[in-house]
Write an enzyme that holds these catalytic residues in place. Structure first.
Site, PDB file in Angstrom:
ATOM      1  N   CYS A  91     -12.445 -17.237  -9.872  1.00  0.00           N
ATOM      2  CA  CYS A  91     -12.249 -17.809 -11.205  1.00  0.00           C
ATOM      3  C   CYS A  91     -10.804 -17.579 -11.665  1.00  0.00           C
ATOM      4  CB  CYS A  91     -13.287 -17.248 -12.173  1.00  0.00           C
ATOM      5  SG  CYS A  91     -13.489 -18.233 -13.661  1.00  0.00           S
ATOM      6  N   HIS A 103     -18.744 -17.736  -9.281  1.00  0.00           N
ATOM      7  CA  HIS A 103     -18.766 -16.265  -9.304  1.00  0.00           C
ATOM      8  C   HIS A 103     -19.789 -15.662  -8.344  1.00  0.00           C
ATOM      9  CE1 HIS A 103     -16.177 -15.570 -12.836  1.00  0.00           C
ATOM     10  NE2 HIS A 103     -16.622 -16.750 -13.237  1.00  0.00           N
ATOM     11  N   GLU A 139     -19.909 -12.681  -7.352  1.00  0.00           N
ATOM     12  CA  GLU A 139     -20.236 -11.303  -7.794  1.00  0.00           C
ATOM     13  C   GLU A 139     -21.322 -11.297  -8.872  1.00  0.00           C
ATOM     14  OE1 GLU A 139     -17.734 -13.011  -8.813  1.00  0.00           O
ATOM     15  OE2 GLU A 139     -17.409 -12.604 -10.942  1.00  0.00           O
TER      16      GLU A 139
END
Lengths: 241, 85
Positions: free
Chosen positions: A89, A206, A208
């Site tokens: 990002c 994302h 994560e």
């Protein structure tokens, strides 16, 4: 197998740094430390993560100011020496601004901040960031950005495609590349790319945030698993030499 | 000498400017006739101490290339004037 050491860079305005730390340490069982943007030492990290967020308030352009943080000199040096660097990002935006990845991320074509799950198709699984995936595999991972519209000029885009530097594209649930599945207007539905050398990677979605089924999806694990496998292979190779 | 520089940074004409488009549509919904091709850029002012105008321009140009504009997507122009006391 010994754990690898990851460094998560923290800029003023980073807000996915703790998610990245959690993913690497608690889900993947690796060694990890935060690296404050004013530090000038990567602390012996084997791989660097530039997390998502709004570094420096996104002033001027997303990632434009973070690029000049003291730690970025070391990150650039590390990357140029072949070290693995992954930007998510805002981290992707910073890598583009720093010239470590080609192109730029423009305002979403819709003008809206888009925060939802998207589908990604693994395009090239011969990279250090996708080797644990199978080609054509569809992942479900969230995006959360206002400037994720990947742009580069035509000749750079052709080169990017010819060199298979596109790692992920936005797609439909069944893996079709459609305009409707593109959340931001990115050229060729591009969601993630590697540099020519294959050691620097950026993606807007994302991974994560997709590490535990309890939180919706664990499809992000494959990205981190890939990096860990790449680091292990490199270690084995250097021992053999 | 001190110079005042005014830097105008624009997205390249070939790049879609969704913000400009949205504002253009808003103007059209005000029924302002003949409004078209609206694009939004950035205006940056700064002061530079330099020996002469050429040196000042060189400094501002470097600032544009390294930070103020992104060569992938932006064009820029620099206007320079002597700053008043």
């Amino acid at each position: 197998m010994a754990a690898h050491r990851f460094g998560v860079v923290v800029f003023p305005g980073s807000n996915c740094d703790h998610d990245a730390y959690h993913a690497v340490k608690h889900v993947m069982g690796q060694d990890v430390r935060f690296l404050w943007h004013k530090e000038s030492d990567l602390g012996g990290a084997d791989a660097i993560i530039l997390p998502g967020g709004f570094s420096y308030g996104d002033y001027l352009r997303c990632g434009a100011i973070a690029r000049f943080s003291p730690i970025m000199k070391e990150v650039v040096r590390f990357a140029n020496a072949g070290g693995h660097v992954m930007g998510v990002c805002n981290g992707f935006q910073i890598l583009c601004e720093a010239g470590l990845l080609p192109g730029a991320l423009l305002r979403n074509a819709s003008l809206r901040f888009v925060c939802r799950e998207v589908h990604l198709r693994a395009e090239n699984t011969d990279t250090a960031f996708s080797n644990a995936l199978t080609a054509g595999q569809v992942l479900t991972i969230p995006v959360a950005h206002g400037e994720g519209n990947y742009y580069t000029d035509r000749s750079a885009l052709e080169e990017l495609e010819a060199r298979r530097q596109v790692v992920f594209r936005y797609c439909s649930a069944d893996g079709a590349l459609t305009p409707e599945s593109n959340p931001n207007g990115s050229l060729n539905n591009i969601a993630g790319i590697v540099n020519r050398a294959g050691n620097v990677f950026g993606m807007m979605p994302h991974p994560e945030r997709s590490m535990e089924t309890l939180l919706g999806s664990d499809d992000g694990i494959g990205v981190f698993q890939s990096v860990i496998q790449a680091l292990s292979r490199r270690e084995t190779a250097s021992v053999e030499v | 000498m001190t110079f005042k520089a005014t830097v105008t940074v624009r997205r390249r004409p070939t790049i879609l400017d969704p913000e400009g488009k949205a504002v253009e549509h808003a103007l059209q919904s005000l029924e302002l006739r003949g409004v078209a091709r609206l694009r939004i850029g950035k205006l940056i002012e700064l002061h530079v101490d330099a020996a002469d105008a050429d040196a000042a321009r060189a400094t501002v140009d470097e600032a544009c290339r390294k930070l103020l504009a992104n060569p992938v997507m932006d064009d820029y122009t620099i206007a320079l004037e002597e700053a008043g006391a």
